[in-house]
Design an enzyme around this catalytic site. Structure first.
Site, PDB file in Angstrom:
ATOM      1  N   TYR A 199       2.657   9.882 -10.377  1.00 47.85           N
ATOM      2  CA  TYR A 199       3.047  11.285 -10.536  1.00 47.85           C
ATOM      3  C   TYR A 199       1.835  12.213 -10.572  1.00 47.85           C
ATOM      4  O   TYR A 199       1.866  13.327 -10.029  1.00 47.85           O
ATOM      5  CB  TYR A 199       3.880  11.464 -11.813  1.00 47.85           C
ATOM      6  CG  TYR A 199       5.352  11.249 -11.586  1.00 47.85           C
ATOM      7  CD1 TYR A 199       6.205  12.314 -11.308  1.00 47.85           C
ATOM      8  CD2 TYR A 199       5.910   9.969 -11.650  1.00 47.85           C
ATOM      9  CE1 TYR A 199       7.555  12.126 -11.113  1.00 47.85           C
ATOM     10  CE2 TYR A 199       7.260   9.767 -11.455  1.00 47.85           C
ATOM     11  CZ  TYR A 199       8.086  10.853 -11.185  1.00 47.85           C
ATOM     12  OH  TYR A 199       9.420  10.644 -10.973  1.00 47.85           O
ATOM     13  N   HIS A 253      21.964  11.883  -8.264  1.00 45.80           N
ATOM     14  CA  HIS A 253      20.629  11.579  -7.744  1.00 45.80           C
ATOM     15  C   HIS A 253      20.521  10.148  -7.235  1.00 45.80           C
ATOM     16  O   HIS A 253      19.856   9.891  -6.224  1.00 45.80           O
ATOM     17  CB  HIS A 253      19.598  11.809  -8.852  1.00 45.80           C
ATOM     18  CG  HIS A 253      18.190  11.509  -8.458  1.00 45.80           C
ATOM     19  ND1 HIS A 253      17.506  12.223  -7.497  1.00 45.80           N
ATOM     20  CD2 HIS A 253      17.324  10.556  -8.904  1.00 45.80           C
ATOM     21  CE1 HIS A 253      16.283  11.730  -7.365  1.00 45.80           C
ATOM     22  NE2 HIS A 253      16.147  10.725  -8.211  1.00 45.80           N
ATOM     23  N   ASP A 299      13.646   9.497  -3.678  1.00 44.73           N
ATOM     24  CA  ASP A 299      12.835  10.001  -4.776  1.00 44.73           C
ATOM     25  C   ASP A 299      11.343   9.741  -4.504  1.00 44.73           C
ATOM     26  O   ASP A 299      10.832  10.185  -3.476  1.00 44.73           O
ATOM     27  CB  ASP A 299      13.318   9.360  -6.085  1.00 44.73           C
ATOM     28  CG  ASP A 299      12.725   9.959  -7.337  1.00 44.73           C
ATOM     29  OD1 ASP A 299      13.276  10.964  -7.833  1.00 44.73           O
ATOM     30  OD2 ASP A 299      11.715   9.411  -7.827  1.00 44.73           O
ATOM     31  N   ARG A 300      10.641   9.025  -5.367  1.00 44.76           N
ATOM     32  CA  ARG A 300       9.222   8.755  -5.106  1.00 44.76           C
ATOM     33  C   ARG A 300       9.034   8.041  -3.779  1.00 44.76           C
ATOM     34  O   ARG A 300       8.099   8.318  -3.034  1.00 44.76           O
ATOM     35  CB  ARG A 300       8.623   7.894  -6.232  1.00 44.76           C
ATOM     36  CG  ARG A 300       8.830   8.397  -7.645  1.00 44.76           C
ATOM     37  CD  ARG A 300       8.328   9.804  -7.849  1.00 44.76           C
ATOM     38  NE  ARG A 300       6.873   9.905  -7.700  1.00 44.76           N
ATOM     39  CZ  ARG A 300       6.221  11.060  -7.656  1.00 44.76           C
ATOM     40  NH1 ARG A 300       6.876  12.203  -7.715  1.00 44.76           N
ATOM     41  NH2 ARG A 300       4.908  11.086  -7.550  1.00 44.76           N
ATOM     42  N   HIS A 357       9.085  16.398 -16.620  1.00 40.29           N
ATOM     43  CA  HIS A 357       8.299  15.175 -16.480  1.00 40.29           C
ATOM     44  C   HIS A 357       7.198  15.333 -15.435  1.00 40.29           C
ATOM     45  O   HIS A 357       6.145  14.697 -15.530  1.00 40.29           O
ATOM     46  CB  HIS A 357       9.213  13.998 -16.115  1.00 40.29           C
ATOM     47  CG  HIS A 357       9.955  14.172 -14.833  1.00 40.29           C
ATOM     48  ND1 HIS A 357      10.853  15.196 -14.612  1.00 40.29           N
ATOM     49  CD2 HIS A 357       9.932  13.439 -13.673  1.00 40.29           C
ATOM     50  CE1 HIS A 357      11.347  15.095 -13.388  1.00 40.29           C
ATOM     51  NE2 HIS A 357      10.798  14.056 -12.809  1.00 40.29           N
TER      52      HIS A 357
END
Length: 286
Positions: free
Chosen positions: A206, A266, A101-102, A146
């Protein structure tokens, strides 16, 4: 909470930012980077397995967990430089790198910016930032609400999320998991505690992916810069759901790619840790 058998220390990244880092095992080094809305704890199963024959390094990214949370400097270029600095301070001039992910976006940037440092690269359940924005269109983009919320100028997202932080972050822990038992109550509570205390820095991370990170990706694409190390990408079949060819998008960025899809949700390092551990070990043999 801590990863069993791992030692914890503070290690300095870029600009004096101090990162919380768990280190375990011995042997060739591999760094594992967590995603959102998590901390380094997401690697607890994979890390303990790999520590049997590797030095495993699990930091909290800047702005997350117990690491420092500066007001700015959340480009993936800076966050990747943090990880290179941490590894170097721990005695490793080269290392394998896996991110989710990030953390996968940080790993991707590290592979582009530090090709002589990153020996092997794994990215879990992401597209490169530039491609991510390109495939988000129409009503299907609602799944990434988001991303658009936290892309807004400073103030709005921070206020909205802080007003109902547990509801916001728990939404993703629930929605994105296919196996709800993979994140037990105590781990979920640790994630929520960490995120609640890090709203401004998470939003800043983000926001960078809607601004400076896109600029950096565009520059690399224009220059023909690609990942040169053996690279594995594992992701859910988002392409089939949203109408794009994920493997083709990744091949544009890599000269040595193994692209796989998984039936796990995920949070695959927690939902299917044996699968991810095996994939990492296979990557390291290439």
């Amino acid at each position: 909470m801590k990863i069993n058998g791992f030692d914890y220390q503070r290690v300095t990244g870029v600009g004096g930012v101090s990162l919380n880092v768990a280190v375990g095992g011995s042997g060739t080094p591999i760094v594992l980077l967590h995603g959102f809305p998590q901390t380094h704890l997401m690697w607890r199963h994979v890390a303990t397995d790999l520590a049997a024959d590797h030095t495993v390094i699990c930091p909290d990214l800047r702005g997350y967990g117990a690491s420092d949370k500066p007001a700015d400097d959340y480009s993936k270029r800076v966050m990747a430089a943090d990880i290179v600095a941490v590894a170097r301070e721990l005695g490793h001039t080269t290392f394998a790198l896996a991110g989710h992910d990030r953390g996968a976006l940080v790993a991707f940037r590290a592979g582009l910016d530090h090709p002589d440092v990153i020996t092997h690269l794994m990215c879990l359940d992401v597209l490169p930032t530039l491609d991510m924005w390109d495939v988000m269109h129409g009503t299907t983009a609602a799944v990434g609400f988001h991303l658009f919320l936290m892309a807004q100028p400073p103030g709005l997202a921070e206020t909205m999320i802080a007003a109902s932080a547990d509801t916001f972050f728990d939404h993703f822990l629930t929605l994105w998991a296919k196996d709800s038992e993979a994140i037990p109550a105590d781990v979920r509570a640790a994630y929520l505690d960490a995120c609640r205390a890090a709203v401004p820095s998470i939003v800043a991370d983000y926001r960078a992916s809607a601004t400076i990170d896109v600029t950096h990706d565009q520059a690399d694409l224009a220059a023909g810069n690609k990942l040169r190390m053996p690279t594995t990408v594992i992701q859910q079949d988002w392409g089939a759901a949203l109408g794009f060819d994920a493997q083709a998008l990744w091949r544009a960025w890599s000269t040595d790619l193994d692209h796989q899809t998984t039936s796990a949700g995920h949070f695959m390092a927690e939902e299917s840790p044996a699968e991810i551990t095996t994939a990492i070990r296979d990557l390291l043999k290439r």
